[in-house]
Design a protein around this motif. Structure first.
Motif, PDB file in Angstrom:
ATOM      1  N   GLY A 205       0.801  -1.210   0.000  1.00 40.21           N
ATOM      2  CA  GLY A 205       0.000   0.000   0.000  1.00 40.21           C
ATOM      3  C   GLY A 205       0.834   1.260   0.000  1.00 40.21           C
ATOM      4  O   GLY A 205       1.942   1.284   0.542  1.00 40.21           O
ATOM      5  N   ASP A 206       0.333   2.296  -0.626  1.00 39.14           N
ATOM      6  CA  ASP A 206       0.959   3.613  -0.621  1.00 39.14           C
ATOM      7  C   ASP A 206      -0.153   4.644  -0.423  1.00 39.14           C
ATOM      8  O   ASP A 206      -1.344   4.291  -0.471  1.00 39.14           O
ATOM      9  N   PRO A 207       0.183   5.897  -0.165  1.00 38.87           N
ATOM     10  CA  PRO A 207      -0.865   6.876   0.140  1.00 38.87           C
ATOM     11  C   PRO A 207      -1.974   6.965  -0.905  1.00 38.87           C
ATOM     12  O   PRO A 207      -3.158   7.046  -0.546  1.00 38.87           O
ATOM     13  N   LEU A 208      -1.625   6.945  -2.189  1.00 36.56           N
ATOM     14  CA  LEU A 208      -2.647   7.053  -3.223  1.00 36.56           C
ATOM     15  C   LEU A 208      -3.537   5.808  -3.250  1.00 36.56           C
ATOM     16  O   LEU A 208      -4.762   5.910  -3.360  1.00 36.56           O
ATOM     17  N   THR A 209      -2.924   4.646  -3.119  1.00 36.05           N
ATOM     18  CA  THR A 209      -3.696   3.405  -3.090  1.00 36.05           C
ATOM     19  C   THR A 209      -4.652   3.393  -1.902  1.00 36.05           C
ATOM     20  O   THR A 209      -5.824   3.028  -2.023  1.00 36.05           O
ATOM     21  N   ILE A 210      -4.147   3.798  -0.736  1.00 30.81           N
ATOM     22  CA  ILE A 210      -4.983   3.823   0.462  1.00 30.81           C
ATOM     23  C   ILE A 210      -6.127   4.818   0.297  1.00 30.81           C
ATOM     24  O   ILE A 210      -7.278   4.527   0.645  1.00 30.81           O
ATOM     25  N   ARG A 211      -5.830   5.984  -0.254  1.00 31.01           N
ATOM     26  CA  ARG A 211      -6.870   7.004  -0.460  1.00 31.01           C
ATOM     27  C   ARG A 211      -7.956   6.479  -1.387  1.00 31.01           C
ATOM     28  O   ARG A 211      -9.152   6.633  -1.115  1.00 31.01           O
ATOM     29  N   ARG A 212      -7.550   5.888  -2.486  1.00 32.25           N
ATOM     30  CA  ARG A 212      -8.540   5.372  -3.447  1.00 32.25           C
ATOM     31  C   ARG A 212      -9.369   4.244  -2.837  1.00 32.25           C
ATOM     32  O   ARG A 212     -10.586   4.188  -3.036  1.00 32.25           O
ATOM     33  N   ALA A 213      -8.722   3.364  -2.090  1.00 30.27           N
ATOM     34  CA  ALA A 213      -9.437   2.249  -1.475  1.00 30.27           C
ATOM     35  C   ALA A 213     -10.420   2.751  -0.416  1.00 30.27           C
ATOM     36  O   ALA A 213     -11.552   2.266  -0.326  1.00 30.27           O
ATOM     37  N   CYS A 214      -9.999   3.727   0.372  1.00 30.93           N
ATOM     38  CA  CYS A 214     -10.899   4.288   1.384  1.00 30.93           C
ATOM     39  C   CYS A 214     -12.104   4.954   0.734  1.00 30.93           C
ATOM     40  O   CYS A 214     -13.250   4.753   1.170  1.00 30.93           O
ATOM     41  N   ALA A 215     -11.861   5.734  -0.304  1.00 29.66           N
ATOM     42  CA  ALA A 215     -12.958   6.426  -0.987  1.00 29.66           C
ATOM     43  C   ALA A 215     -13.940   5.420  -1.583  1.00 29.66           C
ATOM     44  O   ALA A 215     -15.161   5.593  -1.479  1.00 29.66           O
ATOM     45  N   ALA A 216     -13.412   4.367  -2.198  1.00 29.65           N
ATOM     46  CA  ALA A 216     -14.274   3.357  -2.816  1.00 29.65           C
ATOM     47  C   ALA A 216     -15.051   2.583  -1.760  1.00 29.65           C
ATOM     48  O   ALA A 216     -16.224   2.247  -1.957  1.00 29.65           O
ATOM     49  N   ALA A 217     -14.419   2.293  -0.617  1.00 32.55           N
ATOM     50  CA  ALA A 217     -15.112   1.585   0.459  1.00 32.55           C
ATOM     51  C   ALA A 217     -16.234   2.443   1.029  1.00 32.55           C
ATOM     52  O   ALA A 217     -17.350   1.952   1.262  1.00 32.55           O
ATOM     53  N   VAL A 218     -15.952   3.708   1.263  1.00 30.52           N
ATOM     54  CA  VAL A 218     -16.973   4.619   1.793  1.00 30.52           C
ATOM     55  C   VAL A 218     -18.139   4.721   0.813  1.00 30.52           C
ATOM     56  O   VAL A 218     -19.309   4.698   1.202  1.00 30.52           O
ATOM     57  N   ASP A 219     -17.843   4.825  -0.464  1.00 27.54           N
ATOM     58  CA  ASP A 219     -18.874   4.940  -1.494  1.00 27.54           C
ATOM     59  C   ASP A 219     -19.806   3.741  -1.493  1.00 27.54           C
ATOM     60  O   ASP A 219     -21.002   3.867  -1.784  1.00 27.54           O
ATOM     61  N   ARG A 220     -19.276   2.559  -1.135  1.00 24.78           N
ATOM     62  CA  ARG A 220     -20.071   1.323  -1.166  1.00 24.78           C
ATOM     63  C   ARG A 220     -20.604   0.917   0.207  1.00 24.78           C
ATOM     64  O   ARG A 220     -21.261  -0.104   0.330  1.00 24.78           O
ATOM     65  N   GLY A 221     -20.273   1.673   1.232  1.00 24.69           N
ATOM     66  CA  GLY A 221     -20.728   1.323   2.569  1.00 24.69           C
ATOM     67  C   GLY A 221     -20.011   0.129   3.161  1.00 24.69           C
ATOM     68  O   GLY A 221     -20.554  -0.575   4.020  1.00 24.69           O
TER      69      GLY A 221
END
Length: 251
Positions: free
Chosen positions: A40-56
């Motif tokens: 993981g890197d900051p961009l990967t973590i950011r994208r994964a967090c955003a996608a997880a939040v978007d899907r609940g």
């Protein structure tokens, strides 16, 4: 009957792509996000967090030894105070990004060699639990049944949640078969799905020697880096739903 379906995600690093986070986040109910120490890197973590939040999807901090070269799968001797600080650092990093994306870290799960070590080593389990207490003692820790973490966490009034692994082989003692051994990773979707249903419905899994091992899991894991991970996760979710199991996050 309720069961959580979790997967290890956010494990890409720089130009190296690992797993299909977007596809898996459409299937699982909890995402164990790498914190930058094993992957993981900051961009990967950011994208994964955003996608997880978007899907609940619930976000967990998947903490590990500081071992990018070994993907966190090499056991390391780290002094307890240092290990505690490194785990605290990882939880805080992912939670900070998750909150910026509109979510938060809602549980902690060790990764790889650290996961196996804290199951049997009270000293390292204490370092893990101490980091959770320092950050937020309300965060539950995901671990195997009969893990040393359960006792240590109970003493610190930290909740533990038991999980089982649909795509990993078990020893007769209830531990995971080391990855270096043949058959340690199960990749057939039908077999993985059938194992998951038995874990959820009966609380057992068949070990490598044919014996039955009690798991009593509230969460079932499928690894994001297992070959065919998306197909495995979909097969597991469909099989659980077909068996009358409600798939939802334990948080």
């Amino acid at each position: 009957m309720l069961i959580d379906l979790n997967a290890d995600l956010g494990e890409s690093f720089g130009v190296y792509r690992l797993g299909d986070d977007e596809a898996l986040l459409d299937i699982v109910t909890s995402a164990n996000l790498a914190c930058g120490f094993h992957a993981g890197d900051p961009l990967t973590i950011r994208r994964a967090c955003a996608a997880a939040v978007d899907r609940g999807v619930a976000i967990g901090a998947q903490v590990s030894y500081r071992d990018l070269a070994g993907f966190g799968r090499r056991e390391m001797e780290v002094p307890p105070e240092e290990l505690c600080a490194e785990i605290l650092y990882q939880i805080a990093a992912v939670d900070g990004i998750a909150r910026a994306m509109g979510g938060r870290v809602s549980y902690v799960k060790p990764h790889g060699a650290l996961y196996n070590r804290v199951c049997r080593d009270p000293g390292q389990a204490e370092a893990l639990v101490a980091a959770v207490v320092d950050y937020d003692a309300r965060l539950p820790v995901l671990t195997l049944p009969h893990s040393a973490v359960h006792r240590v966490a109970a003493e610190a009034q930290v909740t533990t949640v038991t999980e089982a692994f649909a795509d990993r082989a078990y020893t007769s003692g209830g531990a995971l078969v080391p990855r270096g051994r043949p058959g340690a990773v199960v990749t057939d979707p039908a077999e993985v799905a059938a194992r998951a249903v038995r874990m959820a419905a009966e609380g057992v899994v068949v070990a490598e020697d044919g014996s039955e091992v009690a798991v009593g899991a509230r969460s079932i894991c499928v690894h994001g880096d297992t070959p065919g991970a998306v197909a495995l996760a979909r097969a597991v979710r469909d099989a659980l739903t077909g068996a009358g199991v409600t798939v939802m996050a334990f948080t």
